[in-house]
Design a protein around this motif. Structure first.
Motif, PDB file in Angstrom:
ATOM      1  N   ALA A  46       0.846  -1.197   0.000  1.00 13.11           N
ATOM      2  CA  ALA A  46       0.000   0.000   0.000  1.00 13.11           C
ATOM      3  C   ALA A  46       0.875   1.238   0.000  1.00 13.11           C
ATOM      4  N   VAL A  47       1.441   1.566  -1.130  1.00 12.73           N
ATOM      5  CA  VAL A  47       2.306   2.732  -1.208  1.00 12.73           C
ATOM      6  C   VAL A  47       1.931   3.573  -2.422  1.00 12.73           C
ATOM      7  N   LEU A  48       1.772   4.862  -2.203  1.00 12.58           N
ATOM      8  CA  LEU A  48       1.492   5.829  -3.274  1.00 12.58           C
ATOM      9  C   LEU A  48       2.789   6.534  -3.647  1.00 12.58           C
ATOM     10  N   LEU A  49       3.846   5.763  -3.797  1.00  9.85           N
ATOM     11  CA  LEU A  49       5.176   6.333  -3.938  1.00  9.85           C
ATOM     12  C   LEU A  49       5.352   7.307  -5.104  1.00  9.85           C
ATOM     13  N   PRO A  50       4.906   7.001  -6.314  1.00 12.72           N
ATOM     14  CA  PRO A  50       5.107   7.962  -7.405  1.00 12.72           C
ATOM     15  C   PRO A  50       4.491   9.334  -7.109  1.00 12.72           C
ATOM     16  N   VAL A  51       3.331   9.338  -6.499  1.00 13.22           N
ATOM     17  CA  VAL A  51       2.676  10.599  -6.152  1.00 13.22           C
ATOM     18  C   VAL A  51       3.479  11.331  -5.084  1.00 13.22           C
ATOM     19  N   LEU A  52       3.891  10.606  -4.049  1.00 20.03           N
ATOM     20  CA  LEU A  52       4.624  11.233  -2.951  1.00 20.03           C
ATOM     21  C   LEU A  52       5.955  11.815  -3.415  1.00 20.03           C
ATOM     22  N   GLN A  53       6.619  11.141  -4.331  1.00 22.60           N
ATOM     23  CA  GLN A  53       7.902  11.641  -4.817  1.00 22.60           C
ATOM     24  C   GLN A  53       7.753  12.958  -5.575  1.00 22.60           C
ATOM     25  N   SER A  54       6.561  13.236  -6.071  1.00 22.24           N
ATOM     26  CA  SER A  54       6.351  14.480  -6.814  1.00 22.24           C
ATOM     27  C   SER A  54       6.078  15.667  -5.887  1.00 22.24           C
ATOM     28  N   ARG A  55       5.916  15.419  -4.603  1.00 22.25           N
ATOM     29  CA  ARG A  55       5.614  16.477  -3.643  1.00 22.25           C
ATOM     30  C   ARG A  55       6.907  17.110  -3.112  1.00 22.25           C
ATOM     31  N   ALA A  57       7.477  18.013  -0.104  1.00 25.67           N
ATOM     32  CA  ALA A  57       7.721  17.392   1.192  1.00 25.67           C
ATOM     33  C   ALA A  57       6.669  16.309   1.378  1.00 25.67           C
ATOM     34  N   ALA A  58       7.116  15.106   1.732  1.00 23.26           N
ATOM     35  CA  ALA A  58       6.184  13.996   1.862  1.00 23.26           C
ATOM     36  C   ALA A  58       6.739  12.985   2.863  1.00 23.26           C
ATOM     37  N   ALA A  59       5.869  12.038   3.237  1.00 27.02           N
ATOM     38  CA  ALA A  59       6.299  10.992   4.170  1.00 27.02           C
ATOM     39  C   ALA A  59       5.498   9.715   3.956  1.00 27.02           C
ATOM     40  N   VAL A  60       6.167   8.607   4.185  1.00 23.67           N
ATOM     41  CA  VAL A  60       5.538   7.293   4.266  1.00 23.67           C
ATOM     42  C   VAL A  60       5.729   6.844   5.701  1.00 23.67           C
ATOM     43  N   VAL A  61       4.635   6.475   6.344  1.00 27.99           N
ATOM     44  CA  VAL A  61       4.673   6.000   7.726  1.00 27.99           C
ATOM     45  C   VAL A  61       4.132   4.581   7.714  1.00 27.99           C
ATOM     46  N   LEU A  92      13.216   0.964   1.676  1.00 25.90           N
ATOM     47  CA  LEU A  92      12.570   2.138   1.088  1.00 25.90           C
ATOM     48  C   LEU A  92      13.251   3.415   1.565  1.00 25.90           C
ATOM     49  N   ARG A  93      13.542   3.495   2.856  1.00 22.29           N
ATOM     50  CA  ARG A  93      14.221   4.672   3.407  1.00 22.29           C
ATOM     51  C   ARG A  93      15.580   4.863   2.733  1.00 22.29           C
ATOM     52  N   HIS A  94      16.284   3.777   2.532  1.00 23.71           N
ATOM     53  CA  HIS A  94      17.596   3.862   1.901  1.00 23.71           C
ATOM     54  C   HIS A  94      17.464   4.348   0.443  1.00 23.71           C
ATOM     55  N   GLN A  95      16.513   3.786  -0.282  1.00 21.21           N
ATOM     56  CA  GLN A  95      16.338   4.169  -1.684  1.00 21.21           C
ATOM     57  C   GLN A  95      15.865   5.609  -1.835  1.00 21.21           C
ATOM     58  N   LEU A  96      15.129   6.119  -0.855  1.00 18.97           N
ATOM     59  CA  LEU A  96      14.588   7.481  -0.949  1.00 18.97           C
ATOM     60  C   LEU A  96      15.462   8.518  -0.256  1.00 18.97           C
ATOM     61  N   SER A 100      12.570  14.117  -1.252  1.00 18.40           N
ATOM     62  CA  SER A 100      11.664  14.866  -0.378  1.00 18.40           C
ATOM     63  C   SER A 100      10.793  13.957   0.491  1.00 18.40           C
ATOM     64  N   VAL A 101      10.946  12.644   0.352  1.00 21.74           N
ATOM     65  CA  VAL A 101      10.082  11.693   1.076  1.00 21.74           C
ATOM     66  C   VAL A 101      10.807  11.141   2.300  1.00 21.74           C
ATOM     67  N   ARG A 102      10.239  11.402   3.474  1.00 21.90           N
ATOM     68  CA  ARG A 102      10.735  10.826   4.729  1.00 21.90           C
ATOM     69  C   ARG A 102      10.033   9.488   4.938  1.00 21.90           C
ATOM     70  N   VAL A 103      10.734   8.524   5.507  1.00 25.02           N
ATOM     71  CA  VAL A 103      10.166   7.188   5.705  1.00 25.02           C
ATOM     72  C   VAL A 103      10.299   6.802   7.177  1.00 25.02           C
ATOM     73  N   PHE A 104       9.160   6.498   7.790  1.00 21.70           N
ATOM     74  CA  PHE A 104       9.113   6.146   9.209  1.00 21.70           C
ATOM     75  C   PHE A 104       8.661   4.699   9.382  1.00 21.70           C
ATOM     76  N   ASP A 105       9.210   4.049  10.394  1.00 21.92           N
ATOM     77  CA  ASP A 105       8.876   2.676  10.747  1.00 21.92           C
ATOM     78  C   ASP A 105       8.381   2.692  12.188  1.00 21.92           C
ATOM     79  N   VAL A 106       7.072   2.592  12.377  1.00 22.77           N
ATOM     80  CA  VAL A 106       6.467   2.625  13.705  1.00 22.77           C
ATOM     81  C   VAL A 106       6.267   1.187  14.170  1.00 22.77           C
ATOM     82  N   LEU A 107       6.838   0.850  15.322  1.00 23.00           N
ATOM     83  CA  LEU A 107       6.817  -0.521  15.837  1.00 23.00           C
ATOM     84  C   LEU A 107       6.146  -0.554  17.212  1.00 23.00           C
ATOM     85  N   PRO A 108       4.819  -0.663  17.233  1.00 25.26           N
ATOM     86  CA  PRO A 108       4.127  -0.713  18.527  1.00 25.26           C
ATOM     87  C   PRO A 108       4.029  -2.133  19.079  1.00 25.26           C
ATOM     88  N   PRO A 109       3.763  -2.232  20.382  1.00 24.11           N
ATOM     89  CA  PRO A 109       3.374  -3.524  20.946  1.00 24.11           C
ATOM     90  C   PRO A 109       1.896  -3.740  20.606  1.00 24.11           C
TER      91      PRO A 109
END
Length: 179
Positions: A46-55, A57-61, A92-96, A100-109
């Motif tokens: 579930a990634v809208l990567l092409p759209v986000l890369q055109s912004r 400032a953007a982020a994938v969480v 993904l974080r490494h490739q980006l 302008s795209v920040r990539v976050f990895d949220v790891l909850p219990p």
């Protein structure tokens, strides 16, 4: 994707928080894995990567799980897809990097949501959970500090123990969950 862009033409942040979690006894054979395709595709894509890369400032969480760090044998596909999402997010974080795209990895219990709630109650489990608000607050703090990996609550311990004593923490965690 078409709906998201039509309804939100200025979309610049994707929060991927999809998840299906099924209890599976792998000893039951092939029948136990029926329905696994939906669990895999929902939990991992579930990634809208092409759209986000055109912004500008953007982020994938990507919201993963502590079970992507230390799996629970009773929910093998869920644990595996969350481990894959953790690896995917890191790649993904490494490739980006440098974009302008920040990539976050949220790891909850375990989070107090509908996911597995009824099944936990039926098993008589009183799993310690955190509130969705606590996860959101931990993420917001990480966002403000530009901290890409967000270990929430006890997942901080899982991350540490998975490096120091992986067999011990796997055995301990799995002793708390009936197969």
């Amino acid at each position: 994707m078409a709906w998201a862009l039509r309804e939100h033409p200025n979309l610049n942040v994707l929060i991927n928080n999809a998840g299906i979690q099924r209890r599976i006894d792998l000893r039951a054979g092939e029948e136990a894995l029926t329905g696994g395709d939906a669990e895999i595709s929902t939990n991992l894509t579930a990634v809208l990567l092409p759209v986000l890369q055109s912004r500008p400032a953007a982020a994938v969480v990507n919201v993963g799980s502590g079970l992507g760090i230390v799996p629970v044998a009773a929910i093998p596909v869920y644990s595996a897809t969350k481990a894959a999402l953790h690896a995917y997010t890191r790649c993904l974080r490494h490739q980006l990097r440098g974009t302008s795209v920040r990539v976050f990895d949220v790891l909850p219990p375990a989070v107090d949501t509908e996911l597995d709630q009824g099944a936990r109650a039926a098993r008589g489990e009183t799993a310690r959970t955190v509130s969705p608000e606590a996860v959101a607050e931990a993420f917001w703090q990480a966002w403000c500090r530009d901290q890409p990996v967000v270990a929430v609550g006890m997942v901080k311990v899982l991350l540490c123990m998975s490096r120091l004593a992986p067999d011990f923490i796997f055995t301990k965690l799995n002793s708390l969950v009936k197969l």
